[in-house]
Design a protein around this motif. Structure first.
Motif, PDB file in Angstrom:
ATOM      1  N   TYR A   1      20.858 -13.922  43.023  1.00 56.28           N
ATOM      2  CA  TYR A   1      21.588 -13.077  43.962  1.00 56.28           C
ATOM      3  C   TYR A   1      21.051 -13.302  45.370  1.00 56.28           C
ATOM      4  O   TYR A   1      20.002 -13.944  45.562  1.00 56.28           O
ATOM      5  N   ASN A   2      21.762 -12.746  46.364  1.00 56.38           N
ATOM      6  CA  ASN A   2      21.234 -12.810  47.727  1.00 56.38           C
ATOM      7  C   ASN A   2      19.962 -11.969  47.834  1.00 56.38           C
ATOM      8  O   ASN A   2      19.739 -11.042  47.038  1.00 56.38           O
ATOM      9  N   ALA A   3      19.120 -12.315  48.789  1.00 57.20           N
ATOM     10  CA  ALA A   3      17.787 -11.703  48.959  1.00 57.20           C
ATOM     11  C   ALA A   3      16.895 -11.959  47.760  1.00 57.20           C
ATOM     12  O   ALA A   3      15.999 -11.176  47.465  1.00 57.20           O
TER      13      ALA A   3
ATOM     14  N   SER B   1      11.984 -17.667  34.198  1.00 53.17           N
ATOM     15  CA  SER B   1      11.639 -17.154  35.525  1.00 53.17           C
ATOM     16  C   SER B   1      11.265 -15.689  35.416  1.00 53.17           C
ATOM     17  O   SER B   1      11.898 -14.934  34.676  1.00 53.17           O
ATOM     18  N   TYR B   2      10.228 -15.292  36.143  1.00 52.50           N
ATOM     19  CA  TYR B   2       9.906 -13.876  36.305  1.00 52.50           C
ATOM     20  C   TYR B   2      10.531 -13.407  37.616  1.00 52.50           C
ATOM     21  O   TYR B   2      10.341 -14.036  38.659  1.00 52.50           O
ATOM     22  N   VAL B   3      11.275 -12.317  37.556  1.00 52.12           N
ATOM     23  CA  VAL B   3      11.850 -11.740  38.765  1.00 52.12           C
ATOM     24  C   VAL B   3      10.834 -10.751  39.322  1.00 52.12           C
ATOM     25  O   VAL B   3      10.608  -9.675  38.757  1.00 52.12           O
ATOM     26  N   VAL B   4      10.199 -11.125  40.414  1.00 55.46           N
ATOM     27  CA  VAL B   4       9.106 -10.358  41.001  1.00 55.46           C
ATOM     28  C   VAL B   4       9.659  -9.529  42.156  1.00 55.46           C
ATOM     29  O   VAL B   4      10.188 -10.073  43.131  1.00 55.46           O
ATOM     30  N   ASP B   5       9.535  -8.212  42.053  1.00 60.85           N
ATOM     31  CA  ASP B   5      10.110  -7.325  43.066  1.00 60.85           C
ATOM     32  C   ASP B   5       9.354  -7.422  44.387  1.00 60.85           C
ATOM     33  O   ASP B   5       8.126  -7.325  44.423  1.00 60.85           O
ATOM     34  N   LEU B   6      10.115  -7.576  45.462  1.00 59.62           N
ATOM     35  CA  LEU B   6       9.595  -7.482  46.821  1.00 59.62           C
ATOM     36  C   LEU B   6      10.106  -6.197  47.456  1.00 59.62           C
ATOM     37  O   LEU B   6      11.182  -5.706  47.108  1.00 59.62           O
ATOM     38  N   TYR B   7       9.347  -5.673  48.424  1.00 54.86           N
ATOM     39  CA  TYR B   7       9.759  -4.459  49.130  1.00 54.86           C
ATOM     40  C   TYR B   7       9.006  -4.373  50.448  1.00 54.86           C
ATOM     41  O   TYR B   7       7.873  -4.851  50.578  1.00 54.86           O
TER      42      TYR B   7
ATOM     43  N   SER C   1      12.299 -11.099  44.696  1.00 45.00           N
ATOM     44  CA  SER C   1      13.604 -10.475  44.849  1.00 45.00           C
ATOM     45  C   SER C   1      13.512  -9.090  45.489  1.00 45.00           C
ATOM     46  O   SER C   1      12.746  -8.241  45.032  1.00 45.00           O
ATOM     47  N   PHE C   2      14.338  -8.877  46.508  1.00 48.01           N
ATOM     48  CA  PHE C   2      14.492  -7.546  47.097  1.00 48.01           C
ATOM     49  C   PHE C   2      15.581  -6.738  46.383  1.00 48.01           C
ATOM     50  O   PHE C   2      15.866  -5.616  46.787  1.00 48.01           O
ATOM     51  N   ARG C   3      16.197  -7.274  45.363  1.00 44.73           N
ATOM     52  CA  ARG C   3      17.398  -6.658  44.794  1.00 44.73           C
ATOM     53  C   ARG C   3      17.129  -5.271  44.216  1.00 44.73           C
ATOM     54  O   ARG C   3      17.903  -4.342  44.433  1.00 44.73           O
ATOM     55  N   THR C   4      16.045  -5.105  43.462  1.00 44.60           N
ATOM     56  CA  THR C   4      15.752  -3.792  42.889  1.00 44.60           C
ATOM     57  C   THR C   4      15.426  -2.789  43.978  1.00 44.60           C
ATOM     58  O   THR C   4      15.887  -1.636  43.939  1.00 44.60           O
ATOM     59  N   ALA C   5      14.631  -3.192  44.962  1.00 44.38           N
ATOM     60  CA  ALA C   5      14.299  -2.290  46.066  1.00 44.38           C
ATOM     61  C   ALA C   5      15.559  -1.866  46.808  1.00 44.38           C
ATOM     62  O   ALA C   5      15.731  -0.681  47.145  1.00 44.38           O
ATOM     63  N   LYS C   6      16.462  -2.814  47.059  1.00 46.09           N
ATOM     64  CA  LYS C   6      17.721  -2.473  47.730  1.00 46.09           C
ATOM     65  C   LYS C   6      18.508  -1.456  46.919  1.00 46.09           C
ATOM     66  O   LYS C   6      19.060  -0.499  47.462  1.00 46.09           O
TER      67      LYS C   6
END
Length: 289
Positions: free
Chosen positions: A99-101, A131-137, A242-247
């Motif tokens: 996804y984006n971001a 792949s591990y999706v690592v949350d960014l925030y 990924s910023f997706r969860t934070a968003k």
């Protein structure tokens, strides 16, 4: 080139479907679409397809380098449907989706490109990569209300864990070389995350073949594709920061007013470097040195 639909892309973009690796980016909103595209172009993908609503802006110099496809990314199972359609139309090539971001990192990506990595992975007789999706925030939600800031990006340096993946067809015994991985914001704020979406593992890089099907939980119909390593040694894994969860947590009315800060004692600034992810155990170089 611009395409009015996914069907038009599949009909007209034969070169993109003939030779990979192909990156597919799904833009749910305008946030960091340009940096997402630039990041994956720099990574070395031969072709890049952007699936997005027509209203999402893309700089002209980037549109000239990608395949832009008008697509309803908010429809039910939009990503799964599109990835399966593209995979079916392009058997035998490596495909990546995000996804984006979201930004793909792989071991030594600062000096090596994704084509080199996939060539090595293919030599090891592997057709998919975990792949591990690592949350960014962002560290300050008052300054960055949508939790997105590349300059102030943080991640959790601990709190990740794995559980055996039960096999319903085999009395729920754990599947061989398969695990469900958890951590990050999906773990810390799990009360706001539906149970099926709490995992952070995704088979995001795979080699297409006839009758292969991506499932809604980001696993494939061929169970060997869902393994984290071959039987004889460790293999390369990648990370998608990924910023997706934070968003989502900041835009959803059910969680926005309950969460005032993502920062905690195990937060650390993201250095935008593969070595940090390897040092934290969020990425595995396998036999690739």
């Amino acid at each position: 080139m611009r395409y009015a639909s996914l069907g038009e892309f599949l009909d007209k973009a034969k070169p993109a479907l003939a030779k990979g690796p192909l990156a597919i980016v799904f833009a749910e909103d305008p946030v960091e679409v340009d940096t997402t595209l630039r990041h994956h172009l720099t990574a070395g993908f031969t072709h890049l397809a952007l699936l997005a609503p027509p209203s999402i802006p893309v700089p002209a110099e980037l549109e000239a380098k990608i395949h832009r496809i008008d697509y309803d990314v908010h429809a039910d199972e939009a990503l799964v449907s599109a990835v399966n359609a593209i995979s079916a139309a392009a058997p035998g090539i490596w495909i990546y989706y995000c996804y984006n971001a979201e930004y793909l990192f792989f071991p030594f990506c600062e000096t090596r490109n994704v084509r080199e990595m996939l060539a090595f992975h293919t030599e090891e007789r592997r057709d998919a990569m975990l792949s591990y999706v690592v949350d960014l925030y962002a560290d300050d939600l008052e300054a960055f209300p949508d939790a997105v800031s590349l300059d102030r990006a943080h991640l959790d340096k601990s709190g990740y864990y794995a559980l055996g993946r039960p096999d319903a067809a085999n009395h729920n015994h754990p599947r061989e070389r398969q695990l469900d991985f958890f951590g990050g914001l999906r773990w810390r704020f799990e009360e706001h995350i539906p149970t099926p979406r709490r995992k952070i593992d995704r088979i995001a890089l795979f080699r297409s073949k006839p009758d292969l099907v991506l499932r809604p939980d980001f696993t494939f119909s061929d169970e060997e594709y869902n393994t984290y390593a071959c039987p004889w040694h460790h293999n390369i894994t990648t990370a998608i920061v990924s910023f997706r969860t934070a968003k989502a947590l900041r835009s959803n009315a059910g969680s926005r007013f309950d969460i005032h800060n993502f920062h905690w004692h195990n937060s650390t600034r993201f250095e935008w470097h593969s070595q940090q992810l390897m040092d934290l155990g969020l990425m595995e170089p396998g036999q690739w040195f």
